[in-house]
Design a protein around this motif. Structure first.
Motif, PDB file in Angstrom:
ATOM      1  N   ARG A  80       0.840  -1.191   0.000  1.00  0.00           N
ATOM      2  CA  ARG A  80       0.000   0.000   0.000  1.00  0.00           C
ATOM      3  C   ARG A  80       0.882   1.251   0.000  1.00  0.00           C
ATOM      4  O   ARG A  80       2.039   1.220   0.408  1.00  0.00           O
ATOM      5  CB  ARG A  80      -0.941   0.002   1.197  1.00  0.00           C
ATOM      6  CG  ARG A  80      -1.974  -1.112   1.136  1.00  0.00           C
ATOM      7  CD  ARG A  80      -3.016  -0.979   2.214  1.00  0.00           C
ATOM      8  NE  ARG A  80      -3.958  -2.092   2.196  1.00  0.00           N
ATOM      9  CZ  ARG A  80      -5.033  -2.154   1.427  1.00  0.00           C
ATOM     10  NH1 ARG A  80      -5.301  -1.144   0.606  1.00  0.00           N
ATOM     11  NH2 ARG A  80      -5.845  -3.187   1.462  1.00  0.00           N
ATOM     12  N   TYR A 236      -4.039  -5.644  -3.125  1.00  0.00           N
ATOM     13  CA  TYR A 236      -3.630  -5.142  -1.818  1.00  0.00           C
ATOM     14  C   TYR A 236      -4.192  -5.970  -0.665  1.00  0.00           C
ATOM     15  O   TYR A 236      -3.500  -6.265   0.308  1.00  0.00           O
ATOM     16  CB  TYR A 236      -4.114  -3.706  -1.631  1.00  0.00           C
ATOM     17  CG  TYR A 236      -3.582  -2.691  -2.598  1.00  0.00           C
ATOM     18  CD1 TYR A 236      -2.243  -2.310  -2.586  1.00  0.00           C
ATOM     19  CD2 TYR A 236      -4.419  -2.089  -3.533  1.00  0.00           C
ATOM     20  CE1 TYR A 236      -1.760  -1.366  -3.461  1.00  0.00           C
ATOM     21  CE2 TYR A 236      -3.944  -1.127  -4.415  1.00  0.00           C
ATOM     22  CZ  TYR A 236      -2.612  -0.775  -4.378  1.00  0.00           C
ATOM     23  OH  TYR A 236      -2.135   0.157  -5.252  1.00  0.00           O
ATOM     24  N   ARG A 244       4.881  -7.503   4.462  1.00  0.00           N
ATOM     25  CA  ARG A 244       5.149  -6.081   4.404  1.00  0.00           C
ATOM     26  C   ARG A 244       6.405  -5.750   5.205  1.00  0.00           C
ATOM     27  O   ARG A 244       6.596  -6.257   6.305  1.00  0.00           O
ATOM     28  CB  ARG A 244       3.965  -5.292   4.947  1.00  0.00           C
ATOM     29  CG  ARG A 244       2.672  -5.614   4.187  1.00  0.00           C
ATOM     30  CD  ARG A 244       1.506  -4.796   4.692  1.00  0.00           C
ATOM     31  NE  ARG A 244       0.306  -5.169   3.962  1.00  0.00           N
ATOM     32  CZ  ARG A 244      -0.776  -5.700   4.503  1.00  0.00           C
ATOM     33  NH1 ARG A 244      -0.809  -5.916   5.790  1.00  0.00           N
ATOM     34  NH2 ARG A 244      -1.822  -5.992   3.755  1.00  0.00           N
TER      35      ARG A 244
END
Length: 251
Positions: A80, A236, A244
């Motif tokens: 993101r 996403y 992440r």
């Protein structure tokens, strides 16, 4: 390559050998040159993070365009907007630690996109609401007989509650209707004003039919909900949190 003290901006993880789109820069002004880093079967797509990164329109569009162009060439684990790692070493450590899981996830996302669906209360269906909701009809009649502030408040609260409930029920029916056409479903975080926020993982070749089915449902239930569709998007909502990098601050 020298990385500035503002860290490394991470766009995505891709397979080794993935060719970066030509003519596209990253976030920042001027656009930061984009590169890949990594070893083994995976690479992270990164650039130097600009100082004082903010969610400016140009940067949001640059992030999105790069991910969509990458997805045209193969599977992508998208980050993101605003994901910044302290340095390249942190990104490389995470690639090494979870490389096999990330590679498996890339295979699952190959040839697939995310479609986000939001359902909002229908705002132009008062006639249907009065006809179908006994309590709203009763309060409306009472407000007409004895108008006043309290009567208006009670009517307004009843209308809002009924609109929200009808939109939520229609949204749940929509999820049941769309789920067979998706590979996976992910509930999104609550969004103010929305009765439903859900994302679907859809095969590339099925996206047009999926969107058409959603629009047909929305048209048939326009007295209960208003539909907001976004997509095809990078996936996403289907990237696990462990994929992440450790962030530096936030945007």
């Amino acid at each position: 390559m020298t990385v500035g003290t503002d860290g490394v901006y991470v766009y995505a993880m891709v397979r080794a050998g993935t060719v970066l789109p030509k003519g596209l820069g990253g976030v920042g002004s001027p656009p930061a040159p984009v590169r890949t880093i990594g070893r083994g079967p995976l690479r992270a797509v990164v650039s130097d993070a600009p100082p004082a990164l903010r969610a400016r329109r140009r940067d949001l569009l640059a992030h999105q365009e790069l991910l969509m162009r990458l997805a045209d060439g193969g599977p992508v684990l998208p980050m993101r907007f605003g994901m910044v790692a302290p340095d390249e070493a942190t990104v490389l450590e995470q690639l090494a630690a979870a490389g096999s899981r990330h590679a498996a996830m890339l295979e699952q996302l190959a040839g697939r996109f995310e479609i986000n669906v939001k359902a909002l209360p229908a705002q132009n269906a008062l006639a249907a609401l009065v006809a179908e909701e006994k309590d709203v009809r009763r309060l409306r009649e009472a407000a007409r007989r004895r108008p006043g502030y309290e009567a208006s408040i009670r009517l307004g609260e009843a209308v809002t509650t009924a609109l929200d409930r009808r939109a939520a029920a229609a949204g749940q029916r929509l999820v049941r209707d769309l789920t067979p056409g998706a590979r996976a479903v992910a509930a999104g975080p609550p969004v103010p004003g929305c009765a439903l926020n859900t994302s679907f993982l859809v095969d590339r070749g099925d996206t047009d039919a999926f969107l058409a089915r959603a629009r047909v449902f929305a048209d048939a239930h326009r007295e209960q909900m208003e539909l907001r569709l976004a997509g095809p998007l990078p996936c996403y909502s289907f990237v696990p949190s462990e994929a992440r990098p450790v962030p530096v601050g936030g945007v």
